[in-house]
Design a protein around this motif. Structure first.
Motif, PDB file in Angstrom:
ATOM      1  N   MET A   1      -2.939   1.467  -3.105  1.00 45.02           N
ATOM      2  CA  MET A   1      -2.864   0.120  -3.675  1.00 45.02           C
ATOM      3  C   MET A   1      -1.567  -0.003  -4.462  1.00 45.02           C
ATOM      4  O   MET A   1      -1.258   0.807  -5.322  1.00 45.02           O
ATOM      5  CB  MET A   1      -4.070  -0.119  -4.587  1.00 45.02           C
ATOM      6  N   ARG A   5      -0.452  -5.065  -7.083  1.00 39.08           N
ATOM      7  CA  ARG A   5      -1.821  -5.450  -6.776  1.00 39.08           C
ATOM      8  C   ARG A   5      -2.765  -5.014  -7.895  1.00 39.08           C
ATOM      9  O   ARG A   5      -3.693  -5.718  -8.254  1.00 39.08           O
ATOM     10  CB  ARG A   5      -2.271  -4.849  -5.450  1.00 39.08           C
ATOM     11  N   LYS A 827     -12.602   3.545  -7.033  1.00 47.18           N
ATOM     12  CA  LYS A 827     -11.429   3.858  -6.223  1.00 47.18           C
ATOM     13  C   LYS A 827     -11.868   4.891  -5.188  1.00 47.18           C
ATOM     14  O   LYS A 827     -12.201   6.023  -5.523  1.00 47.18           O
ATOM     15  CB  LYS A 827     -10.307   4.416  -7.099  1.00 47.18           C
ATOM     16  N   TRP A 857     -10.149  -0.041  -3.012  1.00 46.44           N
ATOM     17  CA  TRP A 857     -10.562  -0.470  -4.350  1.00 46.44           C
ATOM     18  C   TRP A 857     -11.681  -1.505  -4.235  1.00 46.44           C
ATOM     19  O   TRP A 857     -11.619  -2.431  -3.429  1.00 46.44           O
ATOM     20  CB  TRP A 857      -9.403  -1.124  -5.115  1.00 46.44           C
ATOM     21  N   TYR A 878     -13.336  -8.076  -6.762  1.00 45.78           N
ATOM     22  CA  TYR A 878     -12.115  -7.843  -5.990  1.00 45.78           C
ATOM     23  C   TYR A 878     -12.430  -6.804  -4.927  1.00 45.78           C
ATOM     24  O   TYR A 878     -12.985  -5.740  -5.223  1.00 45.78           O
ATOM     25  CB  TYR A 878     -10.994  -7.336  -6.898  1.00 45.78           C
ATOM     26  N   ASP A 880     -10.468  -4.778  -1.831  1.00 47.99           N
ATOM     27  CA  ASP A 880      -9.094  -4.470  -1.466  1.00 47.99           C
ATOM     28  C   ASP A 880      -8.789  -4.797  -0.005  1.00 47.99           C
ATOM     29  O   ASP A 880      -9.683  -4.960   0.831  1.00 47.99           O
ATOM     30  CB  ASP A 880      -8.823  -2.991  -1.739  1.00 47.99           C
ATOM     31  N   SER A 881      -7.514  -4.861   0.291  1.00 44.19           N
ATOM     32  CA  SER A 881      -7.058  -5.064   1.664  1.00 44.19           C
ATOM     33  C   SER A 881      -7.251  -3.783   2.470  1.00 44.19           C
ATOM     34  O   SER A 881      -7.445  -2.695   1.919  1.00 44.19           O
ATOM     35  CB  SER A 881      -5.582  -5.463   1.673  1.00 44.19           C
ATOM     36  N   SER A 909      -6.652  -8.828   0.798  1.00 44.48           N
ATOM     37  CA  SER A 909      -7.723  -8.567  -0.167  1.00 44.48           C
ATOM     38  C   SER A 909      -8.533  -9.848  -0.391  1.00 44.48           C
ATOM     39  O   SER A 909      -8.101 -10.960  -0.074  1.00 44.48           O
ATOM     40  CB  SER A 909      -7.137  -8.082  -1.488  1.00 44.48           C
TER      41      SER A 909
END
Length: 974
Positions: A1, A5, A827, A857, A878, A880-881, A909
């Motif tokens: 990440m 970001r 994470k 994430w 959130y 993550d991508s 994301s």
């Protein structure tokens, strides 16, 4: 990440906090904190504020403040819960493995991404019967959320305490136990955008008696839910046809049928037809291409004149790995089946709980609990599609030939030579075609119903200086599936096509004749297709307490026994003989009154009962005032499988008051489910095309051209009696830091190593990784053609997963009220897995998968403000991508891919905010309002289609399809 970001995510979420923050009136009193309770992950009664283990606790009030109304929404909110095929949309498939077909309508938890069978779901610390058809995991629909007082989530292995299933962690739902008064609550939510997705809930709770004053409490709750369906047609982004982003449907059928070229083989179903095997030129423009598929609307550029119909492959270069070429694709239409895919399931549910708790005297307490639920939901799936052919069958000693090609005598015959200048088109021969019955039979619709029952009796108290608990209970789950519409009687369908009355080349605005419409209605196959049942009978007894002083503190212990009997039975298809393709052998062999085309056929599983007995023990010692060591061990004996012993050691070290260090190491064990071992073998057919990586390694120079775009390739799935149990080794180390009052930060590193991991091999995965699974492609010894592909359950050698959980929570008095905020997340550092023992480990974090998405994430946060009767919570998440589905040569088996188009892309994301407010200033009344997805964020685009995983152009494992949604609720309490 990237750092930017992280900064954005922190700024985004620092307004809020981890779901675990306790606010205002919900914070426990000092008296409550000092009460001895049994903490999830331990068998010893002790103080409730222990932090030796990574446990996340959420009260019912906190859950409502986050805009959460169901157990599956709560599981999705947990950062430790990994996105997978675990909800009603992602697992409710009419095609796919046996597991897919028996999971319809269920929701599951998936802690650490180790699968639903790796997450143990408890109710009041004890097991719940698993889903009635899948038999593998607890359906979260069975949890009565309006009766829940709090939820405890243990994010650590716990096989040493609970036995099997507790590899990824434990979710323990704890019901209210001393409720008094009467309350009514109603809520309604609706998306801002047009379409479905509305939800309604009405619940009532009542209780009499005070345990402290009267020595007893009787309470009951009942909840009614109604959720409306949300379809892809309700959202413009939910479509499988986005050619500007290299996404088009992988289907060769259309409402206005595609004409198919003939075959040079006399045994082929498309031999000697109007379009020759070599194809035909079209028009007089000088184009010398010999087209092997024709569609009048496609040639006229009018595919989309029929709703939900689109051009097949306008970007043919991105599809050439699947065997699509200009010759077989340019003049074909297809159906945007992603557009019609179900985004949220329609559901009606009733949950009820009755509980009585009685003080026998001041040292002994008895309780009896009865919980029941009835959940009904529906799934909508792709309509039937079929290719015409020559079907020869012997029925009752009479041989018949049904030629379903469109004959030259039919009034619906299209002479493509005169219409579009198809030079080689022979109008004296019949037309072979492939058609989709969207407008004729409609969607395939299946209704799923699950009824759950649980009765649990407990006795607990103290004998001398020891605490004891004895409990016995019974739970069952009954599930059934019913065909509602869209499934056809195979013989009647063949007869209709052969009659010539059906028009496969329906034009925009046209309809079939009344006779044909009536024939389609007459061939509809409806009724219950199969059912299943699971049950669990359980007994446990625990004794705990202190063995006296030793070194720096008391020696605490627990010891106990557990015995349970688990049963599973599955009827298999009843009254329906399900087939995925129509052949002469099929029509000749089976009863034509029951032969059903396109239904989710499953073979039966015999009634299986197995006994499990266990003994366990726990010991807590304090060598130093600042050091506590916990030792746990459990031995389970599984009938038919054998025994396993799993130890766990935990350490809690407090060098000073503001810092706590903790660590644990343990082993785990998960036995295969009855369904995974005993499910019968069933043969299904692939959707889309199959390009044989051997016989069509080079699409321009194939060994066998018929294997470059093969349709309905069969594959076999089912139980595997040779499955071994999964075993695990786990380790975690972490800290809790509280330097000032009302502030706490924590972080825990964890890792899980699984051996002999059980998983279902998907067809997409096997085709995409042919070299790895080539032994599963069963070929004809003479021709080399793939007869079928062997898929299903295997021990997949192993996986290694590691990550970091972290969080901050804080409370303070400001702005005339109390503010509570926190931030929590996970994470995922690595998840490596191999599908077979001989395969190398492959990293999955941040990579697309058709089963589980291990996002780097996952963050969750909330900030709450309370002053007087007013309360408000802003929460956010959130996700993550990750790298999108690989469309390159390695993924599809192509050796000479030279397209200029990219193989992969990044899925952006996804983050949303929810705002929940409430007012309790009216006597006995609380009013609440919520805005879910405050910014109206739509799901991030992904170029996978529903053939690989649920969703077309979006991913339901990550995103909420509703968009901005408003919710109002009111509660009255006397």
């Amino acid at each position: 990440m990237k750092p930017t970001r992280i900064a954005c995510a922190t700024a985004l979420l620092c307004l809020s906090g981890a779901v675990t923050a306790q606010t205002g009136a919900d914070a426990p009193s000092e008296q409550q904190k000092l009460q001895k309770v049994t903490i999830t992950g331990s068998s010893i009664k002790r103080l409730a504020d222990e932090k030796a283990m990574p446990i996340e606790v959420m009260t019912a009030a906190q859950i409502r403040e986050l805009g959460v109304s169901s157990a599956d929404q709560l599981a999705d909110l947990l950062s430790a819960n990994v996105a997978g095929n675990t909800n009603q949309v992602t697992n409710n498939a009419v095609f796919g493995t046996d597991a897919d077909k028996t999971l319809g309508g269920a929701n599951f938890a998936n802690l650490r991404g180790l699968g639903p069978t790796g997450t143990l779901v408890l109710l009041n610390g004890r097991r719940v019967s698993t889903h009635g058809m899948s038999g593998g995991s607890v359906d979260l629909n069975a949890i009565p959320m309006d009766a829940i007082e709090r939820v405890e989530v243990l994010k650590d292995g716990a096989s040493a305490v609970y036995g099997t299933d507790a590899v990824g962690g434990v979710m323990n739902f704890i019901t209210r136990s001393d409720y008094q008064g009467l309350s009514l609550r109603g809520s309604y939510s609706t998306p801002q955008a047009d379409g479905g997705g509305q939800t309604r809930r009405i619940s009532a709770s009542g209780g009499v008696g005070s345990l402290a004053r009267d020595g007893y409490n009787l309470m009951a709750t009942v909840t009614f839910d109604n959720n409306e369906i949300l379809r892809g047609t309700d959202r413009p982004w939910a479509t499988g046809y986005q050619p500007d982003q290299y996404l088009t449907p992988d289907s060769t059928s259309a409402v206005h049928a595609n004409m198919i070229a003939g075959s040079s083989s006399t045994t082929s179903a498309v031999y000697n037809t109007a379009i020759p095997a070599a194809g035909t030129m079209v028009g007089t423009s000088g184009d010398t291409t010999r087209y092997t598929n024709l569609n009048l609307l496609a040639i006229q550029g009018r595919c989309q004149d029929i709703p939900n119909q689109v051009p097949l492959a306008p970007n043919v270069q991105i599809w050439d790995l699947f065997g699509y070429t200009k010759a077989n694709s340019q003049y074909r239409c297809t159906r945007d089946y992603g557009r019609n895919y179900m985004l949220r399931s329609p559901q009606e549910a009733t949950n009820a709980l009755v509980k009585g708790t009685f003080n026998i005297n001041d040292k002994h307490q008895a309780s009896l609990e009865l919980i029941t639920s009835d959940v009904t939901n529906r799934g909508e799936y792709s309509p039937l599609q079929v290719s015409s052919g020559n079907t020869t069958a012997t029925v009752n000693g009479v041989t018949t030939v049904s030629n379903t090609h469109l004959q030259t005598s039919s009034p619906h015959y299209l002479n493509m030579r005169t219409l579009v200048g198809a030079t080689q088109f022979d109008p004296t021969k019949p037309i072979a075609y492939r058609v989709n019955f969207l407008n004729d039979l409609g969607f395939r619709i299946r209704e799923n119903n699950t009824k759950n029952l649980r009765a649990q009796a407990s006795l607990e108290g103290t004998i001398g200086r020891f605490d004891y608990s004895v409990s016995a209970g019974y739970g069952e789950s009954k599930s059934s599936a019913t065909l509602i519409s869209g499934f056809a009687n195979t013989r009647k369908l063949v007869n209709l096509l052969a009659s010539g009355k059906y028009n496969p080349f329906i034009m925009p605005g046209q309809t079939q004749s009344a006779e044909v419409v009536a024939a389609f209605e007459d061939m509809q196959m409806r009724g219950k297709i199969y059912d299943g049942k699971t049950s669990v009978k359980q007994f446990d007894a625990t004794l705990s307490g202190s063995l006296g002083k030793f070194m720096a503190g008391d020696i605490l212990f627990a010891t106990g026994v557990n015995a349970r009997q688990e049963t599973y039975e599955f009827s298999g298809s009843q009254n329906f003989l399900c087939v995925d393709s129509i052949t002469a052998a099929t029509l000749a062999t089976y009863d034509n009154t029951a032969l059903t085309f396109g239904c989710p056929g499953n073979t039966s599983s015999p009634t299986l009962s197995r006994d499990i007995t266990a003994v366990f023990g726990e010991l807590v010692v304090q060598p130093l005032k600042s050091l506590e060591v916990t030792l746990q061990v459990r031995h389970d004996q599984y009938q038919q499988i054998g025994g396993t012993t799993n130890p766990k050691v935990g350490i809690k070290f407090t060098p000073f008051d503001s810092l706590l260090l903790r660590a644990s190491a343990n082993t785990g064990f998960r036995a295969p489910t009855a369904q995974q071992v005993r499910q019968g073998v069933v043969v299904s057919a692939m959707t889309g095309q199959f390009r044989d990586p051997v016989l069509c390694a080079d699409v321009n120079n194939p060994q066998d051209a018929t294997q470059c775009a093969r349709l309905s390739t069969p594959y076999a799935t089912g139980g595997n009696p040779d499955l071994k149990p999964e075993t695990s080794k786990q380790f975690s180390v972490g800290m809790v830091f509280a330097p000032i009052k009302d502030f706490q930060a924590y972080a825990d590193y964890w890792q899980v190593e699984l051996d002999d991991r059980i998983r279902a091999l998907s067809i997409t995965e096997m085709v995409s990784n042919y070299e790895l699974f080539k032994d599963n492609f069963v070929r004809d010894p003479a021709t080399g053609v793939v007869r079928y592909i062997q898929a299903g359950w295997v021990n997949a050698a192993g996986s290694k997963t590691k990550g970091l959980d972290f969080g901050i929570k804080h409370q303070m008095t400001a702005l005339g009220g109390k503010i509570s905020s926190s931030l929590g997340g996970t994470k995922m550092i690595s998840h490596k897995e191999r599908a077979l023992e001989t395969a190398p480990m492959r990293e999955y974090v941040g990579m697309w998968s058709n089963t589980t998405l291990y996002l780097p994430w996952r963050l969750n946060a909330s900030v709450s403000y309370r002053t007087g009767p007013w309360a408000m919570t802003l929460s956010g998440l959130y996700r993550d991508s990750y790298e999108d589905q690989n469309r390159g040569p390695t993924a599809q088996g192509g050796a000479n891919y030279t397209s200029a188009q990219p193989y992969t892309r990044t899925v952006k994301s996804y983050s949303t905010f929810n705002l929940v407010g409430s007012y309790s200033g009216l006597k006995n009344v609380t009013l609440s309002g919520s805005i879910i997805n405050l910014a109206d964020r739509q799901p991030s685009f992904t170029w996978h289609n529903v053939d690989s995983a649920s969703g077309a152009g979006w991913d339901p494992r990550v995103a909420d399809p509703r968009g901005r949604t408003f919710m109002l609720s009111a509660s009255w309490k006397l």
